[in-house]
Design a protein around this motif. Structure first.
Motif, mmCIF file in Angstrom:
data_model
loop_
_atom_site.group_PDB
_atom_site.id
_atom_site.type_symbol
_atom_site.label_atom_id
_atom_site.label_comp_id
_atom_site.label_asym_id
_atom_site.label_seq_id
_atom_site.Cartn_x
_atom_site.Cartn_y
_atom_site.Cartn_z
ATOM 1 N N GLU A 1 0.842 -1.214 0.000
ATOM 2 C CA GLU A 1 0.000 0.000 0.000
ATOM 3 C C GLU A 1 0.873 1.258 0.000
ATOM 4 O OE1 GLU A 1 -0.493 -2.560 2.199
ATOM 5 O OE2 GLU A 1 -2.076 -3.398 0.931
ATOM 6 N N ALA A 2 1.844 1.282 0.910
ATOM 7 C CA ALA A 2 2.724 2.458 1.000
ATOM 8 C C ALA A 2 3.491 2.654 -0.312
ATOM 9 C CB ALA A 2 3.696 2.302 2.162
ATOM 10 N N ALA A 3 3.939 1.532 -0.870
ATOM 11 C CA ALA A 3 4.698 1.609 -2.125
ATOM 12 C C ALA A 3 3.799 2.134 -3.245
ATOM 13 C CB ALA A 3 5.247 0.232 -2.473
ATOM 14 N N THR A 4 2.560 1.640 -3.269
ATOM 15 C CA THR A 4 1.630 2.090 -4.319
ATOM 16 C C THR A 4 1.358 3.589 -4.180
ATOM 17 O OG1 THR A 4 0.633 -0.098 -4.194
ATOM 18 C CG2 THR A 4 -0.599 1.570 -5.409
ATOM 19 N N ARG A 5 1.157 4.044 -2.956
ATOM 20 C CA ARG A 5 0.886 5.481 -2.732
ATOM 21 C C ARG A 5 2.060 6.322 -3.235
ATOM 22 N NH1 ARG A 5 -1.527 3.901 2.134
ATOM 23 N NH2 ARG A 5 0.380 4.316 3.293
ATOM 24 N N ARG A 6 3.248 5.886 -2.877
ATOM 25 C CA ARG A 6 4.434 6.643 -3.273
ATOM 26 C C ARG A 6 4.578 6.647 -4.802
ATOM 27 N NH1 ARG A 6 7.471 10.885 -2.620
ATOM 28 N NH2 ARG A 6 9.588 10.604 -3.362
ATOM 29 N N ARG A 7 4.345 5.504 -5.398
ATOM 30 C CA ARG A 7 4.434 5.412 -6.859
ATOM 31 C C ARG A 7 3.465 6.388 -7.514
ATOM 32 N NH1 ARG A 7 1.488 0.569 -9.769
ATOM 33 N NH2 ARG A 7 -0.240 1.903 -9.087
ATOM 34 N N ASN A 8 2.246 6.446 -6.948
ATOM 35 C CA ASN A 8 1.224 7.311 -7.544
ATOM 36 C C ASN A 8 1.581 8.791 -7.431
ATOM 37 O OD1 ASN A 8 -0.016 4.938 -8.095
ATOM 38 N ND2 ASN A 8 -1.636 5.137 -6.553
ATOM 39 N N VAL A 9 2.262 9.129 -6.340
ATOM 40 C CA VAL A 9 2.723 10.517 -6.184
ATOM 41 C C VAL A 9 3.694 10.863 -7.320
ATOM 42 C CG1 VAL A 9 4.160 12.030 -4.745
ATOM 43 C CG2 VAL A 9 2.382 10.631 -3.687
ATOM 44 N N VAL A 10 4.616 9.945 -7.557
ATOM 45 C CA VAL A 10 5.616 10.186 -8.613
ATOM 46 C C VAL A 10 4.928 10.236 -9.982
ATOM 47 C CG1 VAL A 10 7.745 9.356 -9.685
ATOM 48 C CG2 VAL A 10 7.407 9.096 -7.227
ATOM 49 N N LEU A 11 3.992 9.316 -10.192
ATOM 50 C CA LEU A 11 3.276 9.300 -11.478
ATOM 51 C C LEU A 11 2.562 10.623 -11.726
ATOM 52 C CD1 LEU A 11 1.763 5.678 -11.557
ATOM 53 C CD2 LEU A 11 3.452 6.638 -13.151
ATOM 54 N N ALA A 12 1.927 11.166 -10.666
ATOM 55 C CA ALA A 12 1.211 12.435 -10.804
ATOM 56 C C ALA A 12 2.178 13.552 -11.181
ATOM 57 C CB ALA A 12 0.485 12.754 -9.499
ATOM 58 N N LYS A 13 3.334 13.522 -10.539
ATOM 59 C CA LYS A 13 4.341 14.548 -10.826
ATOM 60 C C LYS A 13 4.803 14.440 -12.295
ATOM 61 C CE LYS A 13 7.896 17.335 -9.816
ATOM 62 N NZ LYS A 13 7.639 18.766 -9.985
ATOM 63 N N LEU A 14 5.004 13.208 -12.755
ATOM 64 C CA LEU A 14 5.445 12.995 -14.142
ATOM 65 C C LEU A 14 4.367 13.459 -15.124
ATOM 66 C CD1 LEU A 14 7.119 9.454 -13.874
ATOM 67 C CD2 LEU A 14 8.246 11.675 -13.962
ATOM 68 N N ARG A 15 3.125 13.211 -14.735
ATOM 69 C CA ARG A 15 2.030 13.648 -15.611
ATOM 70 C C ARG A 15 1.963 15.177 -15.636
ATOM 71 N NH1 ARG A 15 -3.253 12.983 -12.665
ATOM 72 N NH2 ARG A 15 -2.215 14.763 -11.724
#
Lengths: 771, 263
Positions: free
Chosen positions: A317-331
């Motif tokens: 869960e924590a890893a997924t949340r962190r990944r999504n933060v990075v994905l949002a930034k990339l977007r």
């Protein structure tokens, strides 16, 4: 201005000038020092790369029997993870119990001779056997497939760090962009320190009321990792900033970035630190960098902030949340499209169990290091990133460790007198497992507890072998003529009565176990029952020098004095020597050199050493077969019969060994494919009080039952020139219809008996004629 | 931007294809040599043709079905230095009547005439039948792979396969023979002889393979400078299978070398 004031002013000015110039001088010296340090680190060899030790690869072939739990356990240890759907990425597998289908998407692996690109394969199981193997892409049938070697451990100096270098060109551009976006947006614009970024971080942290954003640039992070500790002090920060400026002045952005990508910390694998993006990609996704998906790239970039907090091994869960933060930034930064973002968001992070590399074979690795030390310095082994491929079978290693540990514990429970006081006086044991055909050492347990004692009894402890030496006497007798030109066969008559052997003006009188003597017995029975007196007579007849020479030829390297007591195993040898010598018998008389290191590959994937299988025929195949046939009787009827009662029913040969003073208990036993030697005793040579069949045989039996479970039953194959005849066990002559029992005995062609049983006169058995 | 490497690849490919076509054309038109050169150059000095030897007294398979005597200990571990001594004890080995011709009139291609050439039995896949035990089958397949790799000169990969083959099935004598071949290819002649000794004891019932063993032993002995013993081994190979090319070519060469020296 008064004269005195002028004087004071002048002095102050001089002092100030002196202080300033000293400061400048000192500062310059300090800066120069820092510069030298930085240059030394960047220009010299920057990292130490531990050598890695790999087990043997695992070959699966059509028709092979295997235990499902073993293969699944193996896959897990190799870092494969189970999926509910058909595997579509490397490192995944699925087992469908109803149909017996095991689908595996194999990892890539750089074997020493050729790189292997992972492919999906389908294994169809029929009961415990492999019915079919198919290439999952082409559907083509395969007759075998190889599972890659397991990483056993690394050879470290002081710091346990895993790292493999990458060059910038090999890193996916998206990964670089993601790391820059999330760690240092203004990397291309700052000079090592970024005041704008720092102010923004302060502002964000003030608003958040906590430290949520760092102001360090990539250069500062690199400097910190290279030279500094992680304490949060102003002086450390200042030093970091100054060094970052020096680095930026001396090196290009590309060099800095490449160093950063190879140095950055990515978490822990047990006690090993994971450094650099190549190791991270392998550790978290079991993939090369080029195959990372957008979601995996985002997570990799996100992990840098807190590798242990965001690790998917710790919390998906924590890893997924962190990944999504990075994905949002990339977007948001338009590095990825909206579509890529949506697809990446849907990627599910699988839950994977962390497989720690804990060195499951410490005794083996110690032995290996000694072997390697002949050609490689410690510095080379711990710094140059060699890959060392060995013959180790981790599955067998685990079974051997468990069998020995459980066996010794059981002995202490059954015989409380074995539980001595003090560390130095505890019951010990050792076990070595060899593949006789190739000489490969598949497992080695040098003692009960590596943490307590690293003394490797397999090759460092010289002990009397006792009766396990006797087969060499019998083999010498089969290969040579006795004093009167007598040729021994399995049915030769031997006198087992008390006698005195006079030699060099001395007398030696062998005694039997429990002082029981059996009178005239057959050659076979003397060996099966391990009769001392009969054995000594054979040795005397054949000549003790011949016995000694044969033992050396088989693989015993220790010095063996040619004295009568040698026949009963009085000369000290190591379990390793015993294993090599008996492997020669198991391998049809062909001696192989013991093999642990198979290949050594350097960091450029160049094979720097290959140790081939080496053979030498030292005993004729027929004679080797005859002795194996005799030693099978030890398990079927002789001193090791309890192995059969304990449920080990495969064709196997073996010999128990007990020293005269009951200090050592041995068992050596083998099938045509696997040989194991077990020794039990005390390091301080105190009395064990148990025979080989009581102390060592149960451990061997337990090991062999587990090690061979699921594998095909094989028997020793008679070579041309061996004849089988049914004989009466008492007379040793051709069995008749009146004989109460008979034995199917093996003879060298031309040496089989031709006369029917004189004790039970009658018609010969229909099959008792030689085949 | 296309990298230099990318740009070069098609050109290099074309060059290689052209080279292969030229080589094939030249080779295809060239007259076939009467014999191929032996695999290794002889290290021994060329010598004159040996004295003629008696004709074979037994059929070719007799070597295979020779009644095995239990060897004594001293015989079991035959080492290099023992080989010469043993050679003297070995009864003279057969050659055909043609060999009694003086060296100057010996035909270049020397083949003892008595035994007919045996059919090629080298394919190991053909030895896999429906009832073959899986271990044996897998071992044979790996050996076949090893054989192919040896053919293409990839000794490292071949060794890998062949070592696996004998690990699965230690009685796979073909695996041992092919390992001997690999060791020979790597110029490890003593190792090769050791593997041959293992193979020989298990191939007694297979004349084609036994002849291969003797021929390869001849090659190893020749490379070690033991020309006399090499010749005996080649002759032994031909006495079992007159179609064994390695042995016949090597013998022809030895004889032509010998006659050249005499001339």
């Amino acid at each position: 201005m008064k004269k005195s004031n002028l004087r004071i002013f002048s002095i102050s000015l001089i002092v100030l000038l002196l202080i300033t110039s000293s400061g400048i001088l000192l500062g310059s010296w300090y800066l120069k020092n820092l510069e030298v340090t930085v240059k030394a680190k960047f220009d010299g060899q920057t990292w130490r790369f531990p050598s890695k030790i790999y087990s043997d690869s695992y070959l699966l072939y059509v028709g092979m029997h295997l235990r499902l739990e073993d293969i699944l356990e193996k896959l897990r240890r190799l870092g494969y993870h189970e999926t509910k759907t058909a595997p579509n990425g490397k490192g995944e597998y699925r087992y469908q119990r109803s149909s017996g289908l095991l689908d595996i998407y194999l990892h890539d692996f750089n074997y020493p001779t050729e790189p292997f690109k992972g492919i999906p394969v389908r294994i169809k199981l029929q009961g415990t056997a492999i019915d079919k193997v198919e290439n999952g892409i082409t559907g083509q049938e395969m007759f075998s497939l190889e599972l890659e070697p397991e990483l056993v451990t690394g050879l470290y100096e002081n710091v346990w760090q895993e790292r493999r270098l990458v060059v910038l060109a090999d890193v996916p551009p998206l990964l670089i962009k993601a790391i820059l976006a999330i760690e240092d947006e203004r990397f291309d614009r700052h000079m090592g320190v970024d005041p704008v970024g720092l102010l923004r971080a302060i502002w964000v942290n003030l608003r958040a009321g906590a430290v949520v954003q760092g102001g360090s640039t990539l250069t500062q992070q690199l400097v910190k990792n290279f030279f500094l500790d992680s304490e949060r002090t102003l002086s450390r920060k200042m030093k970091e900033a100054v060094m970052a400026l020096i680095v930026e002045r001396q090196y290009s952005k590309k060099e800095i970035l490449e160093n950063y990508l190879n140095e950055i910390y990515f978490g822990q694998k047990g006690s090993q630190g994971i450094h650099g993006i190549w190791e991270a990609s392998q550790f978290y996704f079991s993939k090369p960098l080029s195959e990372l998906s957008v979601g995996e790239i985002a997570l990799t970039a996100g992990l840098i902030r807190g590798p242990n907090n965001y690790s998917p091994y710790r919390s998906v869960e924590a890893a997924t949340r962190r990944r999504n933060v990075v994905l949002a930034k990339l977007r948001d930064d338009k590095i990825i499209s909206r579509r890529q973002y949506d697809t990446a968001l849907r990627e599910a992070l699988p839950h994977r169990d962390l497989v720690k590399v804990t060195n499951d074979a410490p005794f083996y690795v110690d032995f290996l290091r000694r072997e390697l030390a002949e050609n490689y310095s410690n510095d080379k082994l711990t710094a140059e990133g060699l890959r060392i491929f060995t013959s180790l079978d981790l599955q067998l290693q685990k079974i051997a460790e468990r069998s020995l540990f459980d066996g010794l514990k059981r002995l202490e429970a059954t015989y409380p007198a074995l539980r001595r006081r003090g560390e130095e006086d505890s019951l010990e044991g050792a076990m070595i497992v060899i593949r006789p055909q190739t000489g490969e050492i598949k497992a080695m347990v040098g003692g009960r507890n590596y943490q307590k004692s690293q003394f490797n009894r397999v090759f460092q402890a010289k002990r009397q072998p006792g009766s396990i030496f006797k087969p060499f006497v019998y083999l010498a007798a089969l290969m040579n003529e006795g004093s009167n030109g007598k040729k021994y066969t399995a049915v030769s008559k031997v006198d087992d009565s008390p006698f005195i052997w006079n030699y060099d003006g001395k007398e030696w009188k062998p005694g039997n176990y429990n002082d029981e003597f059996y009178g005239t017995v057959t050659f076979r029975r003397a060996l099966e029952k391990s009769l001392n007196s009969a054995t000594a007579r054979i040795a005397q007849d054949v000549g003790i020098r011949r016995v000694r020479d044969l033992a050396h030829r088989l693989g015993i390297q220790s010095s063996l004095p040619a004295v009568p007591s040698l026949a009963l195993g009085s000369a000290e040898v190591t379990p390793l020597e015993v294993a090599v010598a008996f492997s020669t018998l198991a391998n049809n008389g062909v001696r192989t050199r013991p093999l642990t290191v198979k290949q050594v590959v350097d960091h450029n994937a160049r094979v720097v050493e290959k140790r081939d299988v080496r053979v030498e025929k030292v005993v004729p195949a027929q004679t080797a077969y005859l002795i194996n046939h005799l030693l099978k009787g030890v398990l079927d009827r002789g001193t090791a019969e309890s192995a059969r009662r304990a449920g080990f029913t495969r064709p196997a040969a073996g010999k128990t060994g007990t020293t005269n003073d009951y200090k050592d208990a041995w068992f050596v036993g083998y099938t045509p494919d696997l040989l194991a030697v077990v020794w039990v005793g005390f390091d301080n040579q105190s009395k064990l009080g148990l025979s080989g069949s009581q102390a060592a045989l149960p451990i061997w039996t337990d090991f062999m039952k587990r090690a061979t479970a699921g594998t095909p039953v094989t028997d020793f194959v008679p070579p041309p020139g061996v004849r089988f005849v049914e004989v009466d066990p008492l007379s040793g002559q051709l069995a008749t219809l009146n004989c109460s029992s008979f034995v199917r005995e093996a003879f060298a062609e031309g040496e089989e008996p031709t006369v029917t049983c004189a004790l039970h006169l009658g018609e010969p058995l229909p099959n008792s004629r030689p085949e | 931007m296309i990298s230099t490497k990318q740009r070069k690849t098609p050109v290099r490919l074309l060059q290689r294809v052209a080279a292969v076509i030229i080589v094939l054309a030249v080779y295809g038109c060239a007259p076939q040599p009467l014999y191929r050169r032996p695999l290794t150059p002889a290290t021994a000095k060329p010598r004159s043709l040996p004295a003629p030897k008696p004709a074979p007294s037994s059929p070719p398979s007799s070597a295979a079905s020779e009644s095995p005597r239990r060897p004594l200990l001293e015989e079991a571990n035959i080492r290099e230095q023992d080989l010469k001594t043993q050679e003297k004890a070995t009864p003279p080995i057969t050659t055909s009547k043609e060999t009694s011709l003086p060296p100057s009139v010996i035909p270049e291609t020397f083949i003892p005439s008595t035994p007919p050439p045996l059919a090629d039995d080298s394919s190991l896949l053909a030895k896999i039948a429906p009832g073959t035990p899986p271990q044996r089958a897998a071992s044979l397949r790996l050996s076949e792979e090893g054989r192919m790799l040896l053919g293409s000169g990839d000794y490292a990969k071949a060794l890998n396969r062949l070592e696996r083959a004998i690990a699965i099935d230690s009685t796979n004598a073909y695996g041992h023979f092919l390992l001997a071949k690999a060791q020979y290819g790597l110029k490890r002649y003593k190792e090769s002889l050791n593997f041959l000794e293992v193979a020989e004891s298990r191939l007694r019932g297979e004349p084609f393979w036994l002849a291969e063993v003797y021929a390869l032993r001849g090659e190893n002995l020749r490379a070690l400078g033991m020309a006399d013993r090499a010749e005996d081994s080649y002759t032994k190979a031909l006495s079992i299978n007159s179609g064994n090319r390695t042995a016949s070519e090597a013998l022809s060469r030895m004889q032509s070398d010998g006659s050249a020296t005499q001339r």
